[in-house]
Design a protein around this motif. Sequence first.
Motif, PDB file in Angstrom:
ATOM      1  N   ILE A  32       0.709  -1.230  -0.255  1.00 29.03           N
ATOM      2  CA  ILE A  32      -0.150   0.143   0.083  1.00 29.03           C
ATOM      3  C   ILE A  32       0.984   1.222   0.124  1.00 29.03           C
ATOM      4  O   ILE A  32       0.597   2.339  -0.670  1.00 29.03           O
ATOM      5  CB  ILE A  32      -1.016  -0.115   1.352  1.00 29.03           C
ATOM      6  N   SER A  35       1.874   2.099  -3.541  1.00 24.89           N
ATOM      7  CA  SER A  35       0.526   2.449  -4.132  1.00 24.89           C
ATOM      8  C   SER A  35       0.521   4.077  -3.653  1.00 24.89           C
ATOM      9  O   SER A  35       0.198   4.972  -4.825  1.00 24.89           O
ATOM     10  CB  SER A  35      -0.746   1.816  -3.788  1.00 24.89           C
ATOM     11  N   ALA A  36       0.663   4.451  -2.417  1.00 26.70           N
ATOM     12  CA  ALA A  36       0.521   5.817  -2.166  1.00 26.70           C
ATOM     13  C   ALA A  36       1.646   6.911  -2.965  1.00 26.70           C
ATOM     14  O   ALA A  36       1.392   7.757  -3.500  1.00 26.70           O
ATOM     15  CB  ALA A  36       0.936   5.951  -0.736  1.00 26.70           C
ATOM     16  N   LEU A  39       0.692   6.969  -6.531  1.00 25.29           N
ATOM     17  CA  LEU A  39      -0.555   7.825  -6.846  1.00 25.29           C
ATOM     18  C   LEU A  39       0.136   9.369  -7.004  1.00 25.29           C
ATOM     19  O   LEU A  39      -0.497  10.069  -7.673  1.00 25.29           O
ATOM     20  CB  LEU A  39      -1.446   7.739  -5.587  1.00 25.29           C
ATOM     21  N   TYR A  66      -3.537  18.185  -4.441  1.00 24.75           N
ATOM     22  CA  TYR A  66      -3.340  16.646  -4.450  1.00 24.75           C
ATOM     23  C   TYR A  66      -2.248  16.218  -3.929  1.00 24.75           C
ATOM     24  O   TYR A  66      -2.183  15.281  -2.898  1.00 24.75           O
ATOM     25  CB  TYR A  66      -3.823  16.262  -5.622  1.00 24.75           C
ATOM     26  N   VAL A  70      -3.538  15.781  -0.263  1.00 24.59           N
ATOM     27  CA  VAL A  70      -4.328  14.702  -0.305  1.00 24.59           C
ATOM     28  C   VAL A  70      -3.247  13.436  -0.046  1.00 24.59           C
ATOM     29  O   VAL A  70      -3.485  12.419   0.811  1.00 24.59           O
ATOM     30  CB  VAL A  70      -5.263  14.540  -1.440  1.00 24.59           C
ATOM     31  N   LEU A  73      -1.814  13.072   3.426  1.00 19.71           N
ATOM     32  CA  LEU A  73      -2.794  12.695   4.136  1.00 19.71           C
ATOM     33  C   LEU A  73      -3.069  11.193   4.264  1.00 19.71           C
ATOM     34  O   LEU A  73      -3.012  10.510   5.098  1.00 19.71           O
ATOM     35  CB  LEU A  73      -4.499  13.299   3.936  1.00 19.71           C
ATOM     36  N   ILE A  74      -2.940  10.631   2.861  1.00 22.28           N
ATOM     37  CA  ILE A  74      -3.035   9.325   2.830  1.00 22.28           C
ATOM     38  C   ILE A  74      -1.821   8.543   3.359  1.00 22.28           C
ATOM     39  O   ILE A  74      -2.391   7.532   3.878  1.00 22.28           O
ATOM     40  CB  ILE A  74      -3.318   9.034   1.358  1.00 22.28           C
ATOM     41  N   ALA A  77      -2.516   8.418   6.759  1.00 22.39           N
ATOM     42  CA  ALA A  77      -3.553   7.406   7.364  1.00 22.39           C
ATOM     43  C   ALA A  77      -2.740   5.841   7.392  1.00 22.39           C
ATOM     44  O   ALA A  77      -3.079   5.044   8.072  1.00 22.39           O
ATOM     45  CB  ALA A  77      -4.796   7.605   6.190  1.00 22.39           C
ATOM     46  N   ILE A  78      -1.876   5.609   6.210  1.00 25.11           N
ATOM     47  CA  ILE A  78      -1.232   4.334   6.087  1.00 25.11           C
ATOM     48  C   ILE A  78      -0.481   4.295   7.183  1.00 25.11           C
ATOM     49  O   ILE A  78      -0.475   2.919   7.853  1.00 25.11           O
ATOM     50  CB  ILE A  78      -0.681   4.410   4.777  1.00 25.11           C
ATOM     51  N   LEU A  80      -0.792   5.335  10.319  1.00 20.17           N
ATOM     52  CA  LEU A  80      -1.812   5.340  11.555  1.00 20.17           C
ATOM     53  C   LEU A  80      -2.555   3.946  11.473  1.00 20.17           C
ATOM     54  O   LEU A  80      -2.643   3.209  12.494  1.00 20.17           O
ATOM     55  CB  LEU A  80      -2.761   6.330  11.614  1.00 20.17           C
TER      56      LEU A  80
ATOM     57  N   ASN B  26      -8.174  -3.350   0.747  1.00 18.97           N
ATOM     58  CA  ASN B  26      -7.695  -2.507   1.909  1.00 18.97           C
ATOM     59  C   ASN B  26      -8.511  -0.984   1.675  1.00 18.97           C
ATOM     60  O   ASN B  26      -8.602  -0.636   0.480  1.00 18.97           O
ATOM     61  CB  ASN B  26      -6.176  -2.160   1.434  1.00 18.97           C
ATOM     62  N   VAL B  28      -8.026   1.962   2.329  1.00 19.01           N
ATOM     63  CA  VAL B  28      -7.172   3.014   2.057  1.00 19.01           C
ATOM     64  C   VAL B  28      -6.907   3.282   0.670  1.00 19.01           C
ATOM     65  O   VAL B  28      -7.169   4.067  -0.201  1.00 19.01           O
ATOM     66  CB  VAL B  28      -5.754   3.399   2.715  1.00 19.01           C
ATOM     67  N   ARG B  29      -6.787   1.885   0.045  1.00 20.06           N
ATOM     68  CA  ARG B  29      -6.609   1.602  -1.392  1.00 20.06           C
ATOM     69  C   ARG B  29      -7.918   2.154  -2.343  1.00 20.06           C
ATOM     70  O   ARG B  29      -7.992   2.713  -3.129  1.00 20.06           O
ATOM     71  CB  ARG B  29      -6.249   0.371  -1.828  1.00 20.06           C
ATOM     72  N   MET B  32      -7.940   5.658  -2.480  1.00 19.26           N
ATOM     73  CA  MET B  32      -6.898   6.232  -3.667  1.00 19.26           C
ATOM     74  C   MET B  32      -7.749   6.240  -4.944  1.00 19.26           C
ATOM     75  O   MET B  32      -7.607   6.882  -5.951  1.00 19.26           O
ATOM     76  CB  MET B  32      -5.849   5.427  -3.630  1.00 19.26           C
ATOM     77  N   LEU B  36      -8.467   8.602  -7.970  1.00 22.00           N
ATOM     78  CA  LEU B  36      -8.227   8.454  -9.509  1.00 22.00           C
ATOM     79  C   LEU B  36      -9.390   8.814 -10.321  1.00 22.00           C
ATOM     80  O   LEU B  36      -9.323   9.574 -11.371  1.00 22.00           O
ATOM     81  CB  LEU B  36      -7.689   7.175  -9.782  1.00 22.00           C
ATOM     82  N   ALA B  74     -11.404  13.417   0.966  1.00 21.98           N
ATOM     83  CA  ALA B  74     -10.578  12.536   1.536  1.00 21.98           C
ATOM     84  C   ALA B  74     -10.423  12.711   3.001  1.00 21.98           C
ATOM     85  O   ALA B  74      -9.980  11.508   3.798  1.00 21.98           O
ATOM     86  CB  ALA B  74      -8.979  13.037   0.882  1.00 21.98           C
ATOM     87  N   LEU B  78     -10.730   9.348   5.213  1.00 23.73           N
ATOM     88  CA  LEU B  78      -9.498   8.866   6.012  1.00 23.73           C
ATOM     89  C   LEU B  78     -10.157   8.673   7.602  1.00 23.73           C
ATOM     90  O   LEU B  78      -9.364   7.838   8.403  1.00 23.73           O
ATOM     91  CB  LEU B  78      -8.241   9.368   5.641  1.00 23.73           C
ATOM     92  N   LEU B  82      -9.956   5.586   9.920  1.00 21.42           N
ATOM     93  CA  LEU B  82      -9.192   5.423  10.937  1.00 21.42           C
ATOM     94  C   LEU B  82     -10.100   5.025  12.117  1.00 21.42           C
ATOM     95  O   LEU B  82      -9.919   4.246  13.045  1.00 21.42           O
ATOM     96  CB  LEU B  82      -8.525   6.745  11.471  1.00 21.42           C
TER      97      LEU B  82
END
Lengths: 200, 101
Positions: A32, A35-36, A39, A66, A70, A73-74, A77-78, A80, B26, B28-29, B32, B36, B74, B78, B82
Motif C-alpha cells: 500500500i 501505491s501511495a 498515486l 493533491y 491529499v 494525508l493518505i 493514514a497508512i 496510522l 484495503n 485506504v486503497r 485512492m 483516481l 479525502a 480517512l 481510522l
Amino acid sequence: MNLAEGVQVVAFGLLTAMMLGTALGVVLLDSIVYSAFLLAGAFVSMAGLYILLNADFVAAAQVLVYVGAVNVLILFAIMLVNKREDFVPVSGSFLRNGATAAVCAGIFGLLSTMVLSTPWAISSETPIGDGAIVKIGLHFFSDFLLPFEIASVLLLVALIGAIVLARREFIPDIRSAKGEDEALMLPERPRELAGSSQDK
Amino acid sequence: MQLQYFLLIAAALFCIGIYGLVTSRNAVRVLMSIELMLNAVNLNLVAFANYLDPQGIKGQVFTTFVIAIAAAEAAVGLAIVLSIYRNRDTIDMEQFNLLKW
C-alpha cells in the motif's frame, strides 16, 4: 500553448504512459505504501496534462492540493493504520476480479465508442492562455459566487467532521494517581493506556 | 492534439479507478481509487474547457470546485477509515459489514 506541435505530442505520450502506468500500479501493487507514492506520480503527470491543456492555475492547484495535501494525508493514514495483515482469502475472488475487469473493459469500450463517434463542436477561438487566472477569478466572484462560498463552508464542515470522527474517545473517570493539576492533563488518552491503568 | 485523445485517456483512468474501487481489500486503497476517478473527471472538464469553451473556461472553474470537494472527501474518508480501524482492528473491506443487515 506556444510549444511546437512535435514537443506537445511527445509530452502527451510520455505523460499518458506515466499516468496510466502509475494508476495501474496504484490499483494492482500489493504494498500500500508503493501505491501511495505511485498515486503522487499519477497526480503529477495529471498536472502536466493540465498544462498541455492551457490550464496553468488548475495544474498548480492540482500539485498543491493533491500532491501536497491529499497524498500526504493518505500517507499519514497508512502510517496510522500500519497493520500488516494477510487478508483471509475469499472464495471466488479470482472470478470476482475477472468479472470486474470484464465490466471495466466493457465500460471503457462503450465510452471510447461514444467519444469517437460524437461530433464534438470544437471551437475555433484561440485559448485564453495566461489570462485564465483572471477569468477564473471573475467567474468566482460573479456567476459562481454562491458555489464558491458554499465550497468554503463545506471545507469547514469537513474539517470539523474529520476531527470529530478521528479523535480518540473521551475518558473522564480516570485520574492520574499523583494528583496532577487537572488543567495540565490531556482530556483524551489512548484507549490502551486507559485500559492498563484500570487494571491496577 | 485532439480532444478525443484526452477523453480516451480520461475514460481509461476512470475504468482503472472503478476496477480498484471494486476489487481492493484495503480500505485506504479504495479511497485512492476514488481519487483516481475524480482525477479522470477533472481531466474531462479541463479538456472540454480547452477545446469547446476556450474563452469562457467554465470547465476550469468546475475543476477547481471538484479539487476542493475531493480534498474534503479525502479528509472525512480517512477519518472514517481510522475510526473503523480503531473499533474493529482491521482494514479489510470484506469485514466491514456493519450496515449489511
